[in-house]
Write an enzyme that holds these catalytic residues in place. Structure first.
Site, PDB file in Angstrom:
ATOM      1  N   SER A   1       5.135  -4.631  -7.306  1.00 13.82           N
ATOM      2  CA  SER A   1       6.191  -5.204  -8.140  1.00 13.82           C
ATOM      3  C   SER A   1       5.603  -5.862  -9.390  1.00 13.82           C
ATOM      4  O   SER A   1       6.236  -5.883 -10.449  1.00 13.82           O
ATOM      5  CB  SER A   1       7.021  -6.206  -7.339  1.00 13.82           C
ATOM      6  OG  SER A   1       6.221  -7.260  -6.833  1.00 13.82           O
TER       7      SER A   1
ATOM      8  N   GLY B  51       2.295  -9.625  -5.039  1.00 12.97           N
ATOM      9  CA  GLY B  51       1.409  -8.541  -4.646  1.00 12.97           C
ATOM     10  C   GLY B  51       0.944  -7.712  -5.823  1.00 12.97           C
ATOM     11  O   GLY B  51       0.589  -8.229  -6.874  1.00 12.97           O
ATOM     12  N   GLU B  52       0.973  -6.401  -5.652  1.00 14.35           N
ATOM     13  CA  GLU B  52       0.515  -5.500  -6.712  1.00 14.35           C
ATOM     14  C   GLU B  52       1.631  -4.629  -7.253  1.00 14.35           C
ATOM     15  O   GLU B  52       1.805  -4.495  -8.464  1.00 14.35           O
ATOM     16  CB  GLU B  52      -0.622  -4.605  -6.194  1.00 14.35           C
ATOM     17  CG  GLU B  52      -1.107  -3.594  -7.220  1.00 14.35           C
ATOM     18  CD  GLU B  52      -2.327  -2.799  -6.771  1.00 14.35           C
ATOM     19  OE1 GLU B  52      -2.438  -1.618  -7.126  1.00 14.35           O
ATOM     20  OE2 GLU B  52      -3.180  -3.368  -6.055  1.00 14.35           O
TER      21      GLU B  52
ATOM     22  N   ASP C 138       0.826  -1.206   0.000  1.00 18.35           N
ATOM     23  CA  ASP C 138       0.000   0.000   0.000  1.00 18.35           C
ATOM     24  C   ASP C 138       0.865   1.263   0.000  1.00 18.35           C
ATOM     25  O   ASP C 138       0.650   2.171  -0.805  1.00 18.35           O
ATOM     26  CB  ASP C 138      -0.925   0.012   1.220  1.00 18.35           C
ATOM     27  CG  ASP C 138      -1.979  -1.085   1.154  1.00 18.35           C
ATOM     28  OD1 ASP C 138      -1.985  -1.828   0.158  1.00 18.35           O
ATOM     29  OD2 ASP C 138      -2.777  -1.200   2.079  1.00 18.35           O
TER      30      ASP C 138
END
Length: 398
Positions: free
Chosen positions: A285, A282-283, A25
């Site tokens: 990378s 995740g988001e 985040d």
């Protein structure tokens, strides 16, 4: 291309971020804040609840300060005793990152503004087909209106985070001298830059790791695996049979495994740009590898009731669609490897020969995969980048 505004389009942006897990985040918010300021000339205040985690990405940060400035961005600690602000002290554009929920006192101050702020809920990234229908949808909240802004991979979404200069990085890191200098900066032998394959590994705990390492060790060419500090380290130690340390390289046949410390975002971008294949998680990378035009394998964050697998399949439906990837052999290996890398632990431990086939199939297909990665990158770039799309949207409403 820079889109620096004139004085009439410059706005004060307030970004709110709660650090939930794994730096994802705050990683997205910190990149977005810098791009809004550096590329678009916006005034930006970033409210963060966990400064100690943020400091890992911004080492110059002083965790003892309630307010400070870093790289032109005002950083404020989002404490439980949130300060009372006047309406004039709230942002012209307010971004509630990933449904983090604004403080009640801040909303009250927004309600008293003479000119209504543009309130945006920046959503998590998803390739699911319902996303375009909800992008830019409005919701009345406390007498105000909140806009739901969805990043995405297709038309009708907000696109992905990407600075203009990022596209130049792979060419820069293709130079042997640049790769050698990068490795040397972490105390690694420059000669490792000459390995036939450079692969980065950034993942959560994964029982499929041993199968991947076995396949890399059996590959007939020299392979250099670079592993930034993270949650996959314990599995790596188990496979090697020893405790690994950052700055050290471990040799197993033609496979060299180098451990790296926790990296700054610019350093990590360089790592992704120099590698032939990036295993990402995740988001944040995940997005960077795609926007660099590099082959990548995604370890998606596990969710209850395996909801993450639906998101994985939605992405594969786009990434391996016949309109995007006509090479059916490559598509088959990609789908198999993505699913294996993300399956339940008990399944990954019994996959054996099938997993080995997918790993070797993918490595053999790397040139075709690289061609596909660049075509996919260009398709994503055509959507416009997330920061620019946010600025265009907000400028029309403030």
């Amino acid at each position: 291309m820079s889109l620096m505004p004139d004085s009439t389009s410059q706005r004060h942006w307030h970004l709110f971020c709660r650090v939930i897990d794994n730096f994802g985040d705050i990683g997205v918010c910190w990149r977005l804040a810098r791009q809004l300021h550096q590329q678009h000339g916006q005034q930006v205040t970033l409210w963060v609840d966990d400064l100690s985690s943020f400091r890992a990405l911004c080492p110059a940060l002083d965790c003892s300060l309630a307010e400070q400035q870093q790289q032109g961005i005002v950083i404020r600690h989002w404490a439980e005793d949130f300060p009372l602000l006047s309406p004039q002290q709230t942002g012209d554009v307010v971004i509630e990152a990933f449904a983090c929920e604004l403080p009640e006192s801040y909303i009250a101050a927004m309600q008293q503004r003479e000119r209504t702020a543009c309130w945006i809920n920046l959503e998590y990234l998803s390739a699911e087909d319902w996303v375009p229908g909800f992008h830019l949808s409005q919701s009345p909240v406390h007498g105000l209106s909140k806009t739901f802004f969805f990043p995405g991979f297709v038309q009708g979404t907000g696109g992905l985070l990407c600075e203009p200069e990022l596209a130049l990085l792979p060419q820069q890191m293709a130079e042997s001298a640049a790769r050698q200098a990068f490795l040397s900066s972490f105390g690694l032998a420059p000669v490792l830059a000459d390995c036939a394959l450079q692969i980065s590994l950034f993942a959560y705990e994964n029982p499929a790791l041993a199968g991947l390492l076995d396949a890399l060790q059996a590959w007939p060419q020299t392979v250099h695996l670079l592993v930034p500090a993270g949650r996959v380290s314990a599995g790596l130690d188990d496979w090697l049979g020893e405790t690994t340390r950052a700055g050290h390289t471990y040799q197993r046949g033609r496979l060299s495994i180098s451990l790296l410390p926790f990296m700054s975002q610019p350093q990590y971008d360089q790592l992704l740009a120099m590698c032939d294949l990036n295993l990402v998680r995740g988001e944040e990378s995940f997005v960077r590898a795609q926007m660099l035009g590099k082959p990548m394998l995604w370890h998606i964050y596990r969710q209850e009731e395996d909801a993450h697998l639906d998101k994985l399949e939605a992405f594969l439906g786009l990434y391996c669609d016949r309109n995007n990837l006509s090479d059916r052999v490559l598509a088959e290996h990609l789908v198999g490897a993505f699913r294996h890398w993300n399956q339940a632990p008990e399944s990954a431990l019994t996959a054996g020969a099938e997993a080995h086939e997918h790993w070797h199939g993918l490595l053999q297909q790397l040139p075709a995969w690289q061609t596909h990665a660049v075509a996919w990158q260009q398709q994503l770039q055509a959507l416009g980048d997330l920061a620019s799309n946010l600025v265009h949207y907000a400028t029309d409403r403030v």
